[in-house]
Design an enzyme around this catalytic site. Structure first.
Site, mmCIF file in Angstrom:
data_model
loop_
_atom_site.group_PDB
_atom_site.id
_atom_site.type_symbol
_atom_site.label_atom_id
_atom_site.label_comp_id
_atom_site.label_asym_id
_atom_site.label_seq_id
_atom_site.Cartn_x
_atom_site.Cartn_y
_atom_site.Cartn_z
ATOM 1 N N LYS A 10 0.826 -1.217 0.000
ATOM 2 C CA LYS A 10 0.000 0.000 0.000
ATOM 3 C C LYS A 10 0.863 1.271 0.000
ATOM 4 O O LYS A 10 2.064 1.221 0.273
ATOM 5 C CB LYS A 10 -0.926 -0.036 1.234
ATOM 6 C CG LYS A 10 -1.973 -1.167 1.187
ATOM 7 C CD LYS A 10 -2.951 -1.030 2.355
ATOM 8 C CE LYS A 10 -4.022 -2.099 2.328
ATOM 9 N NZ LYS A 10 -5.023 -1.891 3.413
ATOM 10 N N TYR A 50 -12.366 -1.604 -3.733
ATOM 11 C CA TYR A 50 -12.881 -1.822 -2.373
ATOM 12 C C TYR A 50 -14.407 -1.737 -2.315
ATOM 13 O O TYR A 50 -14.958 -1.432 -1.259
ATOM 14 C CB TYR A 50 -12.265 -0.808 -1.413
ATOM 15 C CG TYR A 50 -10.909 -1.224 -0.846
ATOM 16 C CD1 TYR A 50 -10.773 -2.398 -0.099
ATOM 17 C CD2 TYR A 50 -9.781 -0.436 -1.014
ATOM 18 C CE1 TYR A 50 -9.557 -2.778 0.442
ATOM 19 C CE2 TYR A 50 -8.548 -0.807 -0.471
ATOM 20 C CZ TYR A 50 -8.443 -1.976 0.258
ATOM 21 O OH TYR A 50 -7.241 -2.346 0.803
ATOM 22 N N ASN A 113 -2.039 0.433 6.737
ATOM 23 C CA ASN A 113 -1.510 -0.807 7.303
ATOM 24 C C ASN A 113 -0.660 -1.624 6.322
ATOM 25 O O ASN A 113 -0.600 -2.843 6.410
ATOM 26 C CB ASN A 113 -2.648 -1.633 7.919
ATOM 27 C CG ASN A 113 -3.728 -1.969 6.917
ATOM 28 O OD1 ASN A 113 -3.580 -1.674 5.732
ATOM 29 N ND2 ASN A 113 -4.794 -2.601 7.376
ATOM 30 N N HIS A 116 -2.178 -5.369 1.642
ATOM 31 C CA HIS A 116 -3.488 -5.988 1.441
ATOM 32 C C HIS A 116 -3.281 -7.454 1.092
ATOM 33 O O HIS A 116 -2.295 -7.798 0.449
ATOM 34 C CB HIS A 116 -4.225 -5.301 0.278
ATOM 35 C CG HIS A 116 -5.428 -6.068 -0.183
ATOM 36 N ND1 HIS A 116 -6.654 -5.961 0.442
ATOM 37 C CD2 HIS A 116 -5.582 -6.996 -1.170
ATOM 38 C CE1 HIS A 116 -7.513 -6.787 -0.161
ATOM 39 N NE2 HIS A 116 -6.881 -7.419 -1.135
ATOM 40 N N GLU A 127 -10.003 -9.758 -7.427
ATOM 41 C CA GLU A 127 -8.906 -8.788 -7.236
ATOM 42 C C GLU A 127 -7.782 -8.994 -8.253
ATOM 43 O O GLU A 127 -7.216 -8.031 -8.764
ATOM 44 C CB GLU A 127 -8.403 -8.885 -5.800
ATOM 45 C CG GLU A 127 -9.455 -8.396 -4.815
ATOM 46 C CD GLU A 127 -9.108 -8.611 -3.350
ATOM 47 O OE1 GLU A 127 -9.894 -8.160 -2.504
ATOM 48 O OE2 GLU A 127 -8.060 -9.209 -3.053
HETATM 49 P P1 ADP Z 1 -8.107 -6.422 5.991
HETATM 50 O O1 ADP Z 1 -7.295 -5.518 5.068
HETATM 51 O O2 ADP Z 1 -7.303 -6.901 7.154
HETATM 52 O O3 ADP Z 1 -8.799 -7.538 5.248
HETATM 53 P P2 ADP Z 1 -10.712 -5.092 6.141
HETATM 54 O O4 ADP Z 1 -11.067 -5.881 4.900
HETATM 55 O O5 ADP Z 1 -11.633 -5.157 7.302
HETATM 56 O O6 ADP Z 1 -9.244 -5.495 6.649
HETATM 57 O O7 ADP Z 1 -10.569 -3.560 5.740
HETATM 58 C C1 ADP Z 1 -9.971 -3.175 4.519
HETATM 59 C C2 ADP Z 1 -9.021 -2.025 4.787
HETATM 60 O O8 ADP Z 1 -9.758 -0.905 5.249
HETATM 61 C C3 ADP Z 1 -7.975 -2.270 5.892
HETATM 62 O O9 ADP Z 1 -6.850 -2.998 5.457
HETATM 63 C C4 ADP Z 1 -7.617 -0.862 6.291
HETATM 64 O O10 ADP Z 1 -6.724 -0.258 5.351
HETATM 65 C C5 ADP Z 1 -8.980 -0.162 6.186
HETATM 66 N N1 ADP Z 1 -9.670 -0.149 7.481
HETATM 67 C C6 ADP Z 1 -10.241 -1.205 8.120
HETATM 68 N N2 ADP Z 1 -10.794 -0.842 9.299
HETATM 69 C C7 ADP Z 1 -10.565 0.502 9.394
HETATM 70 C C8 ADP Z 1 -10.890 1.487 10.379
HETATM 71 N N3 ADP Z 1 -11.566 1.162 11.488
HETATM 72 N N4 ADP Z 1 -10.508 2.762 10.152
HETATM 73 C C9 ADP Z 1 -9.835 3.098 9.024
HETATM 74 N N5 ADP Z 1 -9.496 2.228 8.045
HETATM 75 C C10 ADP Z 1 -9.847 0.947 8.238
HETATM 76 MG MG MG Z 2 -10.269 -7.459 3.771
#
Ligand code: ADP
Ligand code: MG
Length: 138
Positions: A10, A50, A113, A116, A127
């Site tokens: 990312k 997304y 974070n 992905h 994807e």
């Molecule tokens: P993951 O990437 O671990 O599968 P999710 O699919 O729940 O997590 O969420 C997609 C992405 O959205 C996350 O990787 C993160 O970048 C963002 N995200 C998730 N939860 C939050 C939050 N509470 N606040 C801000 N961004 C978030």
């Molecule tokens: Mg996810």
């Protein structure tokens, strides 16, 4: 059985210069890099990627962030690739991620974070197809 998954380094991790270190960790964990490229997404392209999160309160923030700089989308292959990449990545919130995981090592917040990874076979197929043409996946 050999399986393919989809990953993204990312914008936060690319900006901090962590791309090569993340790729090295991914290879050390046994993944073969099938295909990779460096691109920048528009906001609309990030929203398309997304779309399953469109109703979540952080959708605007997330898609803004994903369009904020270059990313490295990639297709990875190994036995049990989807689940094993999720384990290597660690929890969505780096504060909750296990020691040694990519998010523990390279991420700064739940939003920014670092990586992905697809969460299931159907999402991996969508994807991969969103970013790569068949000819790029030989
Ligand atoms: P993951 O990437 O671990 O599968 P999710 O699919 O729940 O997590 O969420 C997609 C992405 O959205 C996350 O990787 C993160 O970048 C963002 N995200 C998730 N939860 C939050 C939050 N509470 N606040 C801000 N961004 C978030
Ligand atoms: Mg996810």
């Amino acid at each position: 059985m050999s399986q393919r998954t989809f990953s993204i380094i990312k914008p936060d991790a690319v900006k901090k210069g962590y791309a090569a270190a993340i790729l090295a960790d991914i290879e050390k964990a046994g993944f073969k890099i099938v295909s990779i490229k460096k691109i920048s997404l528009s906001k609309a392209q990030a929203e398309g990627f997304y779309h399953v999160h469109a109703a979540r309160p952080f959708f605007g923030e997330l898609t803004e962030f994903m369009a904020s700089g270059p990313i490295f989308p990639m297709v990875l292959e190994k036995d049990n690739a989807i689940a094993d990449l999720r384990t290597l990545m660690g929890a969505t919130d780096p504060a909750k991620a296990d020691e040694g995981t990519l998010r523990k090592k390279y991420a700064s917040s739940i939003g920014e974070n670092a990586v992905h990874g697809s969460d299931a076979e159907e999402t991996a197929a969508f994807e991969i197809g969103y970013f790569f043409a068949g000819l790029e996946l030989a």
